[in-house]
Design a protein around this motif. Structure first.
Motif, mmCIF file in Angstrom:
data_model
loop_
_atom_site.group_PDB
_atom_site.id
_atom_site.type_symbol
_atom_site.label_atom_id
_atom_site.label_comp_id
_atom_site.label_asym_id
_atom_site.label_seq_id
_atom_site.Cartn_x
_atom_site.Cartn_y
_atom_site.Cartn_z
ATOM 1 N N THR A 9 -25.368 5.773 -12.571
ATOM 2 C CA THR A 9 -25.467 7.017 -13.321
ATOM 3 C C THR A 9 -26.461 6.799 -14.459
ATOM 4 O OG1 THR A 9 -24.206 8.743 -14.477
ATOM 5 C CG2 THR A 9 -23.478 6.478 -14.826
ATOM 6 N N GLN A 10 -27.330 7.768 -14.661
ATOM 7 C CA GLN A 10 -28.389 7.636 -15.652
ATOM 8 C C GLN A 10 -27.868 7.947 -17.043
ATOM 9 O OE1 GLN A 10 -31.871 6.816 -15.266
ATOM 10 N NE2 GLN A 10 -31.736 6.730 -17.506
ATOM 11 N N VAL A 11 -28.185 7.066 -17.969
ATOM 12 C CA VAL A 11 -27.916 7.291 -19.388
ATOM 13 C C VAL A 11 -29.252 7.261 -20.117
ATOM 14 C CG1 VAL A 11 -26.870 6.353 -21.480
ATOM 15 C CG2 VAL A 11 -25.585 6.337 -19.319
ATOM 16 N N THR A 12 -29.538 8.325 -20.820
ATOM 17 C CA THR A 12 -30.781 8.413 -21.576
ATOM 18 C C THR A 12 -30.450 8.696 -23.033
ATOM 19 O OG1 THR A 12 -31.971 9.250 -19.648
ATOM 20 C CG2 THR A 12 -33.012 9.546 -21.800
ATOM 21 N N VAL A 13 -30.940 7.837 -23.917
ATOM 22 C CA VAL A 13 -30.693 7.994 -25.344
ATOM 23 C C VAL A 13 -32.010 8.314 -26.022
ATOM 24 C CG1 VAL A 13 -29.730 6.950 -27.410
ATOM 25 C CG2 VAL A 13 -28.836 6.297 -25.159
ATOM 26 N N SER A 14 -32.070 9.475 -26.629
ATOM 27 C CA SER A 14 -33.304 9.896 -27.294
ATOM 28 C C SER A 14 -33.283 9.495 -28.764
ATOM 29 C CB SER A 14 -33.468 11.407 -27.164
ATOM 30 O OG SER A 14 -32.408 12.078 -27.827
ATOM 31 N N SER A 15 -34.455 9.230 -29.288
ATOM 32 C CA SER A 15 -34.559 8.790 -30.689
ATOM 33 C C SER A 15 -34.733 9.966 -31.626
ATOM 34 C CB SER A 15 -35.732 7.832 -30.838
ATOM 35 O OG SER A 15 -36.926 8.451 -30.406
#
Length: 124
Positions: free
Chosen positions: A118-124
């Motif tokens: 499962t994709q986890v994307t953390v934006s800054s």
């Protein structure tokens, strides 16, 4: 055979939280050690956390200690990964894995079954 299905991934801002779930079927879940691994773009897959049969024995990568918590609910055949204070470097595909025999839980070679991720994307 064991089937593993992850859920709970998504896009979150830095500092936020996500909880991943992994539902297992096909074998006595309470006799499986469970682990979470992740793979960032261009990098090798790495160990994140693992939990033993009963849930009391856990292990974490140094990079997530104190931030992530692994747990399991044997009645629901599910393992969880609570991720807090997420950082952009936590961005990756997160995989759930099951280990049949008793072996080092941090070594991905010791795992017998894997989910699709499962994709986890953390934006800054």
């Amino acid at each position: 055979q064991v089937q593993l299905v992850e859920s709970g991934g998504g896009l979150v801002q830095a500092g936020g939280s996500l909880r991943l779930s992994c539902a297992a079927s096909g074998r006595t879940f309470s006799r499986l050690a469970m682990g979470w691994f992740r793979q960032a773009p261009g990098k090798e897959r790495e160990f994140v956390a693992a939990v033993g049969w009963g849930g009391a024995n856990t292990g974490y990568a140094d990079s997530v200690k104190g931030l992530f918590t692994i747990s399991r609910d044997n009645a629901k055949n599910t393992v969880y990964l609570q991720m807090n204070s997420l950082k952009p470097e936590d961005t990756a595909v997160y995989y759930c894995a099951a280990q049949v025999r008793i072996a080092t839980m941090a070594d991905q070679l010791n795992y017998d079954y894997w989910g699709q991720g499962t994709q986890v994307t953390v934006s800054s």
